[in-house]
Design an enzyme around this catalytic site. Structure first.
Site, short mmCIF file in Angstrom:
data_model
loop_
_atom_site.label_atom_id
_atom_site.label_comp_id
_atom_site.label_asym_id
_atom_site.label_seq_id
_atom_site.Cartn_x
_atom_site.Cartn_y
_atom_site.Cartn_z
N ASP A 121 -32.10 17.16 24.28
CA ASP A 121 -32.90 15.63 24.19
C ASP A 121 -34.04 16.08 24.44
O ASP A 121 -34.05 17.38 25.45
CB ASP A 121 -32.67 14.18 25.08
CG ASP A 121 -33.59 13.28 24.25
OD1 ASP A 121 -34.04 13.31 23.60
OD2 ASP A 121 -33.39 12.19 25.28
N GLY A 122 -35.13 15.93 23.79
CA GLY A 122 -36.20 16.72 24.13
C GLY A 122 -37.36 17.64 23.05
O GLY A 122 -38.29 18.07 23.77
N TRP A 157 -40.70 19.03 23.48
CA TRP A 157 -41.42 20.18 23.69
C TRP A 157 -42.60 20.65 22.63
O TRP A 157 -43.24 21.69 23.14
CB TRP A 157 -40.49 20.67 23.42
CG TRP A 157 -40.62 22.68 24.26
CD1 TRP A 157 -40.10 22.86 24.95
CD2 TRP A 157 -40.00 23.06 22.90
NE1 TRP A 157 -40.14 24.34 24.52
CE2 TRP A 157 -40.33 25.03 23.55
CE3 TRP A 157 -41.19 23.17 21.19
CZ2 TRP A 157 -40.54 26.05 22.78
CZ3 TRP A 157 -41.36 24.40 20.41
CH2 TRP A 157 -40.56 26.07 21.44
N HIS A 159 -37.36 20.88 16.82
CA HIS A 159 -35.77 20.95 15.99
C HIS A 159 -35.25 22.35 16.16
O HIS A 159 -34.03 22.63 16.29
CB HIS A 159 -35.49 19.57 15.03
CG HIS A 159 -36.16 18.57 15.18
ND1 HIS A 159 -35.26 18.02 16.93
CD2 HIS A 159 -36.46 17.47 15.16
CE1 HIS A 159 -35.49 16.27 16.46
NE2 HIS A 159 -36.70 16.22 15.49
N SER A 199 -27.31 11.08 16.33
CA SER A 199 -26.86 9.85 16.78
C SER A 199 -26.75 8.44 15.25
O SER A 199 -27.62 9.24 15.00
CB SER A 199 -27.30 9.09 17.74
OG SER A 199 -28.83 8.83 17.76
N THR A 200 -26.50 8.13 15.60
CA THR A 200 -25.86 7.01 14.11
C THR A 200 -27.90 5.97 14.79
O THR A 200 -27.85 6.22 12.79
CB THR A 200 -24.49 5.58 14.62
OG1 THR A 200 -24.60 5.26 15.76
CG2 THR A 200 -23.81 6.32 13.73
N GLU A 201 -27.69 6.08 15.53
CA GLU A 201 -29.33 5.69 15.75
C GLU A 201 -30.39 6.00 15.15
O GLU A 201 -31.62 5.87 14.72
CB GLU A 201 -29.35 4.80 16.95
CG GLU A 201 -28.38 3.24 17.05
CD GLU A 201 -27.13 4.33 17.88
OE1 GLU A 201 -27.03 5.48 18.35
OE2 GLU A 201 -26.14 3.11 18.40
N ASN A 202 -30.39 7.90 15.47
CA ASN A 202 -31.40 8.35 14.87
C ASN A 202 -31.69 8.14 13.26
O ASN A 202 -32.82 9.14 12.95
CB ASN A 202 -30.65 10.07 14.89
CG ASN A 202 -31.10 10.39 16.71
OD1 ASN A 202 -30.20 10.89 16.67
ND2 ASN A 202 -31.67 9.46 17.72
N ARG A 213 -27.50 15.99 30.05
CA ARG A 213 -28.86 15.37 29.21
C ARG A 213 -30.08 15.84 29.91
O ARG A 213 -30.18 15.60 31.08
CB ARG A 213 -29.07 13.75 29.43
CG ARG A 213 -29.60 13.55 28.46
CD ARG A 213 -29.86 11.78 28.32
NE ARG A 213 -30.64 11.44 27.20
CZ ARG A 213 -30.52 10.43 26.47
NH1 ARG A 213 -29.88 9.59 26.65
NH2 ARG A 213 -32.11 10.03 25.95
N GLU A 258 -18.79 14.21 35.59
CA GLU A 258 -20.03 14.29 36.09
C GLU A 258 -21.11 14.12 35.50
O GLU A 258 -21.02 14.76 33.72
CB GLU A 258 -19.67 15.39 36.99
CG GLU A 258 -18.78 15.42 38.34
CD GLU A 258 -18.96 13.72 38.96
OE1 GLU A 258 -19.91 14.04 39.70
OE2 GLU A 258 -17.45 14.26 39.86
C1 IPE Z 1 -29.74 11.04 22.27
O1 IPE Z 1 -31.03 10.54 21.88
C2 IPE Z 1 -29.26 11.52 20.43
C3 IPE Z 1 -29.39 13.14 20.44
C4 IPE Z 1 -29.62 13.91 21.63
C5 IPE Z 1 -28.52 13.71 19.52
P1 IPE Z 1 -32.50 10.16 21.26
O2 IPE Z 1 -33.93 10.82 21.68
O3 IPE Z 1 -32.38 9.84 19.76
O4 IPE Z 1 -31.82 8.89 22.70
P2 IPE Z 1 -32.54 7.60 22.84
O5 IPE Z 1 -33.81 6.98 21.39
O6 IPE Z 1 -34.38 8.48 23.79
O7 IPE Z 1 -32.18 7.24 23.71
C1 IPE Z 2 -33.52 15.12 20.50
O1 IPE Z 2 -34.82 15.33 21.01
C2 IPE Z 2 -32.89 15.74 18.89
C3 IPE Z 2 -32.49 14.82 18.44
C4 IPE Z 2 -32.46 13.83 18.81
C5 IPE Z 2 -31.74 15.11 16.97
P1 IPE Z 2 -35.62 14.09 19.88
O2 IPE Z 2 -36.09 14.51 18.97
O3 IPE Z 2 -35.31 13.15 20.56
O4 IPE Z 2 -37.09 14.29 21.20
P2 IPE Z 2 -37.46 13.85 22.10
O5 IPE Z 2 -36.87 12.49 22.75
O6 IPE Z 2 -38.71 12.94 21.26
O7 IPE Z 2 -38.53 14.52 22.76
MG MG Z 3 -35.25 12.42 22.80
#
Ligand code: IPE
Ligand code: IPE
Ligand code: MG
Length: 236
Positions: A16-17, A21, A33, A61-64, A183, A202
């Site tokens: 994540d992030g 970044w 990305h 994720s499915t939610e992405n 994470r 952990e």
């Molecule tokens: C979780 O990150 C999914 C992946 C890293 C692929 P998200 O950025 O989608 O999660 P939320 O929305 O902050 O919970």
């Molecule tokens: C994680 O980074 C990658 C995916 C979920 C695909 P994010 O895209 O969620 O990055 P932030 O959370 O917006 O910084």
């Molecule tokens: Mg994110």
């Protein structure tokens, strides 16, 4: 340093992030990305070099799918490019790639690339890289339940024989439990990542954003894991 450390059997990374970044640098989310993909490649090679047996990564994720189309399309193309570009190195390092998640509604080009890399690496003997792509932990449990009910209904499985092994072998992949879940980016949640497999993991939540989570940070996570006392409900 590695000599004195226990390498966990199965590590999961919620990558994540990437967006933050990129934003910090005035770049597009896509650039974040892309940098995240470079980091993932480095971590896979490092994982293999230290003898990690299982690495699960949360790629999408499915939610992405709720994100805007430009970002989703970019990510789908990035997956295809990565599997193609890194294929030779994956083979050379004997990494076995498997996927967890729903196939539907992934685009055909992504499914084809996934199928190809799964097939070509299936006999590889080094690290297993489990890529969670269009993955949701709740959906995995739902799909597992349906698979088991079907077997009971068609008579191939009796209710009394259902045990924890039945559950593991009906998840998307039959993997050992997660020992360590990392994470990045400072968020303190699982966001639907490997809920069943993380039962006794952990947790490690570095503030660093995923593109900057390189080999040294990965090793720091393993060092931190080595400081933990795992009790598994006992009174160690
Ligand atoms: C979780 O990150 C999914 C992946 C890293 C692929 P998200 O950025 O989608 O999660 P939320 O929305 O902050 O919970
Ligand atoms: C994680 O980074 C990658 C995916 C979920 C695909 P994010 O895209 O969620 O990055 P932030 O959370 O917006 O910084
Ligand atoms: Mg994110």
């Amino acid at each position: 340093m590695i000599d004195n450390l226990v390498i966990p059997n199965h590590i999961g990374i919620i990558m994540d992030g990437n967006g933050r970044w990129a934003k910090m640098r005035g770049l597009s989310r896509s650039a974040g990305h892309r940098e995240g993909a470079n980091t993932l490649k480095k971590l896979c090679l490092y994982a293999e070099s230290i003898g990690l047996k299982y690495l699960s990564v949360y790629a999408f994720s499915t939610e992405n799918f709720k994100r805007n189309k430009v970002e989703v399309d970019f990510l789908m193309n990035l997956f295809v490019d990565m599997f193609k570009k890194e294929f030779q190195e994956i083979m050379d390092r004997q990494v076995k790639v498997v996927f967890s998640g729903h196939r539907d509604p992934l685009p055909k080009k992504v499914l084809d690339a996934m199928d190809e890399i799964t097939f070509k690496t299936k006999n590889n003997t080094s690290t297993v890289l489990n890529v969670c792509l269009n993955y949701g932990g709740q959906s995995e449990i739902l799909d597992m339940t349906k698979k088991i009910v079907k077997q009971v209904q068609d008579g191939s499985l009796s209710l009394d024989d259902i045990n924890l092994d039945t559950i593991s072998s009906n998840l998307y992949q039959d993997l050992p439990p997660l020992d360590l879940v990392i994470r990045t980016s400072g968020e303190l949640r699982l966001s639907n990542f490997m809920l069943y497999q993380a039962s006794y993991a952990e947790f490690y939540f570095p503030k660093i954003l995923f593109p900057d989570f390189l080999e040294n940070e990965f090793m720091e996570a393993i060092v931190e894991f080595n400081k933990r006392t795992r009790k598994f409900g006992g009174n160690v």
